[in-house]
Write an enzyme that holds these catalytic residues in place. Structure first.
Site, PDB file in Angstrom:
ATOM      1  NE  ARG A  95     -32.233   1.301  27.647  1.00  0.00           N
ATOM      2  CZ  ARG A  95     -32.196   2.450  28.331  1.00  0.00           C
ATOM      3  NH1 ARG A  95     -33.273   3.229  28.364  1.00  0.00           N
ATOM      4  NH2 ARG A  95     -31.104   2.798  28.991  1.00  0.00           N
ATOM      5  CG  HIS A  99     -29.464   2.658  25.130  1.00  0.00           C
ATOM      6  ND1 HIS A  99     -30.688   2.408  24.561  1.00  0.00           N
ATOM      7  CD2 HIS A  99     -29.642   3.742  25.930  1.00  0.00           C
ATOM      8  CE1 HIS A  99     -31.565   3.296  24.986  1.00  0.00           C
ATOM      9  NE2 HIS A  99     -30.958   4.115  25.823  1.00  0.00           N
ATOM     10  CB  CYS A 100     -28.984  -3.461  24.439  1.00  0.00           C
ATOM     11  SG  CYS A 100     -29.169  -2.915  22.730  1.00  0.00           S
ATOM     12  CG  LEU A 101     -25.929  -5.010  28.023  1.00  0.00           C
ATOM     13  CD1 LEU A 101     -24.408  -4.986  28.101  1.00  0.00           C
ATOM     14  CD2 LEU A 101     -26.453  -6.410  28.334  1.00  0.00           C
TER      15      LEU A 101
END
Length: 351
Positions: free
Chosen positions: A97, A341-343
């Site tokens: 992300r 989401h971060c990944l």
């Protein structure tokens, strides 16, 4: 003089060609908990690749050895490998992300708006991660447009913003404007950032929230607590315990959103999303939040934490989306200080 190009950053709920993810290979991201990470990633990939949304999963691996190992683990997890593409692109960490390409629509075609990446102005290892966007643009044959402000290449991360696809962006002053802590672009003003958002992503309207949640080592990423679910609706996390450090932070952001306006001058609808109980590991508070969900073509994948509020959060989100909402166990994932989401990073389908 030629006309300025039409630029737009598509919303996450719009059709995807693919979701990008980096196969876990740096044990420093999950110290002491690295061994279950490939299987956690395999479950995320399976939920995307095996779904009916015709969405591919593009997986970054360091080399042929890592690709072989990832292929074998995905096969064991019954992932539809006909929808998985491997790209041998070495990385320092695994947070797609933030270091991955910002896919924009430019004059009707998909392009990459190229922000610089410096590991959240906190960690020393980022030189490989910073090369990911131009490398992906080259491999896909997409135009790469460096995100410049004057003669400066702008440092930024995808988790620092959320957008509605119609010209409105939400971010935090803590992440963008702090003059002393994790300073991405020294000397930048609100106007500087807004000019960059306009020129790089076609943003007309910026909503400036205050601070991010506790445990977030990015220093204020908005995707941990406030997200658009459609062009007019935002979910905002709520901490009801006044003794919890997140309570005042999230209430201040609620007050800001009550006075905020969208690109057309109307006010957004704000829906409160509960927080799980504080989650700690090895003495460190973790940024556990249901807002770190990923919207795919076929579903919304939501981190869950073996918490009584899991069911409530999934129910609230189910009322807001036009596709199934699926919980993904994230107690181990969040030890990396981020979750689904971060990944990941979505690649829009060309219109």
């Amino acid at each position: 003089m030629s006309a300025a190009p039409f630029l737009r950053l598509p919303a996450e709920w719009e059709p995807h060609a693919a979701t990008w993810i980096t196969w876990p290979q740096n044990a420093c991201d999950w110290p002491g908990k690295f061994s279950p990470m490939p299987w956690a990633f395999a479950e995320i990939i399976r939920k995307i690749a095996n779904a009916e949304g015709q969405e591919r999963v593009r997986v970054l691996v360091a080399d042929a050895k890592v690709e072989k190992r990832a292929h074998g683990q995905l096969k064991k997890a019954h992932v539809d490998l006909s929808r998985v593409d491997f790209f041998r692109i070495p990385t320092d960490r695994g947070w797609m992300r933030d270091c991955g390409p910002c896919f924009v629509e430019k004059d009707g075609k998909v392009a990459v708006s190229g922000f610089d990446f410096d590991a959240w102005s906190k960690y020393p290892e980022y030189q490989l991660d910073a090369l990911v966007p131009p490398t992906i643009a080259r491999l896909l044959g997409l135009e790469f447009v460096p995100a410049m402000h004057g003669d400066r290449l702008v440092v930024f991360e995808g988790g620092a913003i959320d957008i509605n696809g119609q010209g409105t962006l939400v971010t935090t002053e803590e992440c963008c404007m702090d003059p002393e802590v994790q300073v991405r672009n020294p000397g930048f003003t609100h106007q500087d950032y807004e000019a960059v958002f306009a020129s790089s992503m076609g943003i007309q309207n910026t909503i400036w929230l205050a601070n991010g949640i506790k445990g977030d080592d990015t220093h204020g990423h908005v995707d941990d607590f406030c997200r658009f679910t459609d062009a007019r609706t935002l979910v905002l996390c709520e901490e009801k315990n006044p003794a919890d450090g997140n309570h005042a932070i999230l209430e201040e952001n609620r007050e800001i959103l009550e006075g905020a306006k969208l690109e057309d001058g109307t006010r957004p609808e704000v829906v409160r999303l509960p927080m799980p109980a504080p989650l700690f590991f090895d003495g460190l508070r973790l940024p556990a939040s249901y807002a770190n969900f990923l919207i795919t073509n076929a579903a919304v994948l939501v981190p869950t934490f073996n918490d009584v509020n899991d069911r409530i959060a999934l129910g609230i989100l189910s009322e807001l989306f036009d596709r199934p909402v699926i919980g993904i166990h994230a107690v181990d994932l969040v030890w990396g200080l981020g979750t689904i989401h971060c990944l990941t990073r979505q690649e829009p389908l060309p219109r």
